[in-house]
Design a protein around this motif. Structure first.
Motif, mmCIF file in Angstrom:
data_model
loop_
_atom_site.group_PDB
_atom_site.id
_atom_site.type_symbol
_atom_site.label_atom_id
_atom_site.label_comp_id
_atom_site.label_asym_id
_atom_site.label_seq_id
_atom_site.Cartn_x
_atom_site.Cartn_y
_atom_site.Cartn_z
ATOM 1 N N GLU A 188 55.699 111.258 -22.768
ATOM 2 C CA GLU A 188 56.916 110.917 -23.512
ATOM 3 C C GLU A 188 56.859 109.464 -23.971
ATOM 4 O O GLU A 188 56.381 108.600 -23.250
ATOM 5 N N ARG A 220 59.546 106.458 -26.004
ATOM 6 C CA ARG A 220 60.960 106.110 -25.918
ATOM 7 C C ARG A 220 61.841 107.139 -26.618
ATOM 8 O O ARG A 220 62.881 107.558 -26.099
ATOM 9 N N ARG A 257 62.098 110.329 -24.540
ATOM 10 C CA ARG A 257 62.906 110.083 -23.328
ATOM 11 C C ARG A 257 64.392 110.077 -23.665
ATOM 12 O O ARG A 257 65.206 110.683 -22.961
ATOM 13 N N GLU A 258 64.743 109.408 -24.767
ATOM 14 C CA GLU A 258 66.155 109.353 -25.167
ATOM 15 C C GLU A 258 66.680 110.737 -25.525
ATOM 16 O O GLU A 258 67.791 111.111 -25.138
ATOM 17 N N ARG A 263 65.571 113.626 -24.389
ATOM 18 C CA ARG A 263 65.693 114.394 -23.138
ATOM 19 C C ARG A 263 66.941 113.980 -22.375
ATOM 20 O O ARG A 263 67.696 114.836 -21.884
ATOM 21 N N ARG A 264 67.214 112.707 -22.302
ATOM 22 C CA ARG A 264 68.410 112.230 -21.590
ATOM 23 C C ARG A 264 69.690 112.745 -22.251
ATOM 24 O O ARG A 264 70.643 113.093 -21.554
ATOM 25 N N CYS A 265 69.711 112.785 -23.578
ATOM 26 C CA CYS A 265 70.886 113.315 -24.283
ATOM 27 C C CYS A 265 71.079 114.800 -23.964
ATOM 28 O O CYS A 265 72.210 115.250 -23.734
ATOM 29 N N ARG A 266 69.985 115.567 -23.958
ATOM 30 C CA ARG A 266 70.068 116.994 -23.631
ATOM 31 C C ARG A 266 70.567 117.202 -22.211
ATOM 32 O O ARG A 266 71.291 118.142 -21.926
ATOM 33 N N GLU A 267 70.147 116.317 -21.316
ATOM 34 C CA GLU A 267 70.528 116.442 -19.908
ATOM 35 C C GLU A 267 71.928 115.878 -19.634
ATOM 36 O O GLU A 267 72.400 115.951 -18.514
ATOM 37 N N GLY A 274 72.771 112.717 -19.754
ATOM 38 C CA GLY A 274 72.722 111.386 -19.141
ATOM 39 C C GLY A 274 72.846 110.301 -20.178
ATOM 40 O O GLY A 274 73.089 110.536 -21.359
ATOM 41 N N SER A 275 72.701 109.070 -19.717
ATOM 42 C CA SER A 275 72.818 107.946 -20.657
ATOM 43 C C SER A 275 71.480 107.442 -21.079
ATOM 44 O O SER A 275 70.500 107.611 -20.511
#
Length: 149
Positions: free
Chosen positions: A134, A136, A139-140, A142-146, A148-149
């Motif tokens: 991954e 940046r 990663r961003e 994936r965090r949005c899908r999960e 998270g921030s």
């Protein structure tokens, strides 16, 4: 400094993973006898070092494909050169970079943004499977899908 008994066969095999590396260079680097390095090469069935000119790969893709070995669970092992701490590296036509960046570019069809890391689902050290890497942007996303921030 480590003694020759502290160096594992796995470490010797990792250093020998490329046919571009001689037994003698690995023996000197790790401080082990040449014969031990040769035994590991033979036992693991690794290619023998050949002096002289080697065929030059026509592209990054070809250079990467010659050095990636698929292993269990979708992981991939790097058989080429590594930086001193084990990070896979690739040098092609005078340009050197981590194998992670080259593999990422080939897998995702674009330059990576920021640092390359392994996806949380990949726990294998130094894995070079493109789908396990991954940047940046990924990663961003994936965090949005999960959530998270």
């Amino acid at each position: 400094m480590t003694t020759s008994t502290e160096v594992t066969d796995v470490e010797i095999a990792r250093q020998l993973a490329s046919a571009d590396v001689s037994n003698l260079s690995v023996a000197k680097r790790l401080g082990v006898p040449w014969g031990r390095v040769d035994e590991v090469r033979q036992r693991k069935g690794l290619e023998t070092f050949q002096r002289g000119r080697r065929a030059v790969e026509a592209s990054w893709e070809e250079a990467v494909s010659r050095r990636v070995k698929p292993v269990e669970d979708g992981h991939a092992e790097w058989t080429g050169q590594t930086y001193p701490r084990g990070t896979p590296m690739l040098s092609w036509r005078g340009r050197a970079e981590t194998a992670y960046r080259a593999v990422f570019r080939i897998r995702h069809g674009r330059e990576p943004q920021g640092n390359i890391t392994h996806a949380p689902s990949c726990v294998r050290e130094f894995c070079v499977a493109g789908e396990h890497l991954e940047d940046r942007v990924l990663r961003e996303e994936r965090r949005c899908r999960e959530g998270g921030s």
